[in-house]
Design an enzyme around this catalytic site. Structure first.
Site, PDB file in Angstrom:
ATOM      1  N   LYS A  22      35.177  49.003 -69.714  1.00 10.52           N
ATOM      2  CA  LYS A  22      35.358  48.847 -68.257  1.00 10.52           C
ATOM      3  C   LYS A  22      34.325  47.888 -67.684  1.00 10.52           C
ATOM      4  O   LYS A  22      34.654  46.965 -66.939  1.00 10.52           O
ATOM      5  CB  LYS A  22      35.215  50.223 -67.584  1.00 10.52           C
ATOM      6  CG  LYS A  22      34.999  50.148 -66.073  1.00 10.52           C
ATOM      7  CD  LYS A  22      34.833  51.508 -65.440  1.00 10.52           C
ATOM      8  CE  LYS A  22      33.438  52.083 -65.432  1.00 10.52           C
ATOM      9  NZ  LYS A  22      32.513  51.525 -64.430  1.00 10.52           N
ATOM     10  N   ASN A  23      33.054  48.105 -68.051  1.00  6.03           N
ATOM     11  CA  ASN A  23      31.983  47.337 -67.405  1.00  6.03           C
ATOM     12  C   ASN A  23      31.902  45.901 -67.909  1.00  6.03           C
ATOM     13  O   ASN A  23      31.221  45.070 -67.328  1.00  6.03           O
ATOM     14  CB  ASN A  23      30.641  48.055 -67.575  1.00  6.03           C
ATOM     15  CG  ASN A  23      30.596  49.313 -66.735  1.00  6.03           C
ATOM     16  OD1 ASN A  23      31.471  49.540 -65.911  1.00  6.03           O
ATOM     17  ND2 ASN A  23      29.582  50.146 -66.947  1.00  6.03           N
ATOM     18  N   CYS A 115      26.568  55.363 -52.901  1.00  8.05           N
ATOM     19  CA  CYS A 115      27.156  55.927 -54.102  1.00  8.05           C
ATOM     20  C   CYS A 115      26.281  57.096 -54.535  1.00  8.05           C
ATOM     21  O   CYS A 115      25.059  57.051 -54.333  1.00  8.05           O
ATOM     22  CB  CYS A 115      27.201  54.801 -55.125  1.00  8.05           C
ATOM     23  SG  CYS A 115      27.209  55.267 -56.808  1.00  8.05           S
ATOM     24  N   ARG A 120      21.709  51.875 -54.777  1.00  7.18           N
ATOM     25  CA  ARG A 120      22.424  50.717 -55.305  1.00  7.18           C
ATOM     26  C   ARG A 120      22.416  49.472 -54.406  1.00  7.18           C
ATOM     27  O   ARG A 120      23.474  48.987 -53.963  1.00  7.18           O
ATOM     28  CB  ARG A 120      23.841  51.118 -55.718  1.00  7.18           C
ATOM     29  CG  ARG A 120      23.818  52.273 -56.692  1.00  7.18           C
ATOM     30  CD  ARG A 120      25.081  52.489 -57.407  1.00  7.18           C
ATOM     31  NE  ARG A 120      25.333  51.514 -58.451  1.00  7.18           N
ATOM     32  CZ  ARG A 120      26.411  51.512 -59.209  1.00  7.18           C
ATOM     33  NH1 ARG A 120      27.341  52.418 -59.039  1.00  7.18           N
ATOM     34  NH2 ARG A 120      26.575  50.626 -60.156  1.00  7.18           N
ATOM     35  N   ASP A 307      24.167  55.438 -68.518  1.00 10.20           N
ATOM     36  CA  ASP A 307      25.562  55.894 -68.474  1.00 10.20           C
ATOM     37  C   ASP A 307      25.864  56.975 -69.514  1.00 10.20           C
ATOM     38  O   ASP A 307      26.970  57.508 -69.540  1.00 10.20           O
ATOM     39  CB  ASP A 307      26.523  54.707 -68.657  1.00 10.20           C
ATOM     40  CG  ASP A 307      26.524  53.786 -67.453  1.00 10.20           C
ATOM     41  OD1 ASP A 307      26.046  54.199 -66.386  1.00 10.20           O
ATOM     42  OD2 ASP A 307      26.998  52.637 -67.586  1.00 10.20           O
ATOM     43  N   ARG A 399      38.477  56.730 -63.267  1.00 11.92           N
ATOM     44  CA  ARG A 399      37.915  55.404 -62.987  1.00 11.92           C
ATOM     45  C   ARG A 399      37.416  54.747 -64.271  1.00 11.92           C
ATOM     46  O   ARG A 399      37.379  53.525 -64.364  1.00 11.92           O
ATOM     47  CB  ARG A 399      36.728  55.523 -62.005  1.00 11.92           C
ATOM     48  CG  ARG A 399      37.125  55.907 -60.603  1.00 11.92           C
ATOM     49  CD  ARG A 399      35.927  55.854 -59.687  1.00 11.92           C
ATOM     50  NE  ARG A 399      35.106  54.718 -60.052  1.00 11.92           N
ATOM     51  CZ  ARG A 399      33.776  54.716 -60.116  1.00 11.92           C
ATOM     52  NH1 ARG A 399      33.106  55.794 -59.800  1.00 11.92           N
ATOM     53  NH2 ARG A 399      33.124  53.649 -60.478  1.00 11.92           N
TER      54      ARG A 399
END
Ligand code: EPU
Length: 420
Positions: A22-23, A115, A120, A307, A399
């Site tokens: 995803k990233n 968030c 962030r 993560d 997500r």
């Protein structure tokens, strides 16, 4: 709102295939705005964050086609304004700023909101754009960038909490269409950043320095065909399934992965007492009966990834002994702790450090997913727990994990998704 019911106590065994990152995919998709030519990107995961990014690109004028994991994008004519309603759902939408500035020398993109994992800020992205010659204004919730021309510069992007992943990508994307060479010091070196910078893009990245070639675009039409970029395997999905194997597995193999990107996670699992065997694109985890607590600290790559912090907290919560987990990248990223405690975990939270006293068993409870990795941690904690865990707000997990329930069921778990 969908919820997930995890019936605990099943052991996991078998193979699971890891999807595209995803990233990595998100900034690569944004980078297609840099060229009028058609771009083809393979192994794009089917996730709601990817869907948001494709929607944003469509709203900016790009033609987007998607068939299974292959996305084709032609951004021949684009507009440079992305209003709040289209960017608010995903923080990574800020990475359209760099390509819009690079190509059109102008961008007006709404500043995404806060968030749960922390404040962030994007000050480092803006510092980088300014160093390339852009005028930056923040007004009415929008970031407005403008420049007569962009000129390569030497920029240091290291912040208080280390390098910035999307910031490095954003400045790289603006810099490829600047005149001259840009050198980014203190650049993030995550595999996702290197993926964005691969040779197809006319960029060369070495250590923490970026050399951008003058005005070269990537994914050129090539002998009548199109170059295809294939997104790297998702190292966080891979790590999450390894922890599933550690928590509840007899023997779990993750396939189509890149073990080189998992070094810190593999080291932590070995230190905790798990047997691992590796091939060039797979890792097998087997328990060996002698589990040990850990002292972990999250750090920028190649350190232990933030993560994976929540998933390791879930694992350590059920391992005998006292573990200490320190979060240095997003110091407030501990929303999962309160929910793990609802399942019987014993965790003391002190500022950016969790001290986890392992218990023999957790018990199922209704819990709330607060962000992507926290929700993955709750699913993992529920696998060996007594009874049923009901996880609400599972849109967070969708997500960033492709069919995590189906993949875990394929390994022997019993997870139901209840549609709202
Ligand atoms: N920071 C600043 N100023 C900036 C940018 C960042 O102070 O201008 C700080 C942040 O507040 C944080 C640290 O620097 O303390 C690192 O943040 P970074 O910019 O690297 O995070 P990001 O690029 O916004 C990406 C991933 C995150 C991942 C982080 C760190 C994407 C789409 N997101 O975010 O992934 O946690 O890097 O590795 O690539 C996730 O996938 O669940 C996720 C949150």
């Amino acid at each position: 709102m969908d919820k997930i019911l995890v019936h605990g106590g099943r052991s996991l065994e078998g193979d699971v295939r890891i999807g595209g990152s995803k990233n990595s995919a998100l900034p690569i998709l944004a980078a297609t705005l840099l060229t009028k030519e058609k771009c083809v990107i393979d192994r794009v995961p089917d996730l709601s964050d990817i869907h948001y990014m494709l929607t944003i690109l469509g709203r900016l004028g790009a033609e987007v086609e998607r068939a299974s994991g292959v996305v084709q994008i032609r951004a021949e004519k684009i507009i440079t304004e992305a209003p709040y309603e289209i960017v608010r759902k995903m923080r990574a939408s800020v990475c359209v700023l760099g390509p819009l500035l690079g190509r059109e020398k102008s961008a007006k993109v709404s500043l995404p909101g806060g968030c749960v994992i922390g404040d962030r800020p994007i000050d480092l992205h803006l510092k980088g754009f300014e160093a390339l010659g852009a005028k930056v204004t923040v007004k009415g919730g929008d970031i407005i960038l403008s420049a007569d021309k962009l000129t390569g510069a030497r920029i240091n992007l290291r912040g208080r909490h280390g390098p910035t992943v999307l910031g490095t990508g954003n400045v790289m994307m603006a810099a490829v269409l600047a005149e001259g060479t840009t050198v980014i010091e203190g650049a993030a070196e995550e595999p996702e950043v290197i993926d964005l910078a691969r040779d197809q893009m006319g960029l060369k990245l070495s250590a923490s320095q970026l050399h951008a070639a003058d005005g070269r675009v990537w994914l050129r039409e090539h002998r009548g065909e199109f170059d295809v970029v294939s997104v790297i395997p998702d190292r966080i999905e891979a790590g999450t399934f390894l922890v599933a194997g550690a928590i509840a597995g007899k023997r779990v193999t993750i396939t189509r992965t890149e073990p080189r990107h998992l070094e810190a996670v593999l080291t932590a699992l070995r230190t905790a007492g798990f047997d691992l065997s590796l091939t060039s694109d797979s890792v097998t985890i087997s328990p060996n009966g002698s589990r040990r607590p850990l002292h972990l600290e999250t750090l920028p790559y190649p350190g232990f990834p933030t993560d994976m912090q929540a998933q390791f907290c879930a694992m350590l919560a059920t391992m005998e002994g006292t573990s200490v987990v320190t979060e240095t990248v997003f110091p407030q990223r501990f929303m999962h702790v309160a929910e793990l405690k609802r399942m019987g975990a014993t965790i003391d939270l002190d500022d950016h450090r969790a001290t986890i006293h392992g218990v023999e068993r957790l018990s199922g409870a209704p819990v709330m997913a607060s962000d992507l990795r926290a929700s993955a941690a709750l699913v993992l904690a529920a696998l060996p727990a007594d009874g049923v865990t009901e996880i609400n707000r599972v849109y967070h997990i969708d997500r960033g994990y492709e069919a995590i329930d189906e993949k875990l069921n394929g390994l022997g778990a019993h997870i139901e998704r209840v549609k709202a």
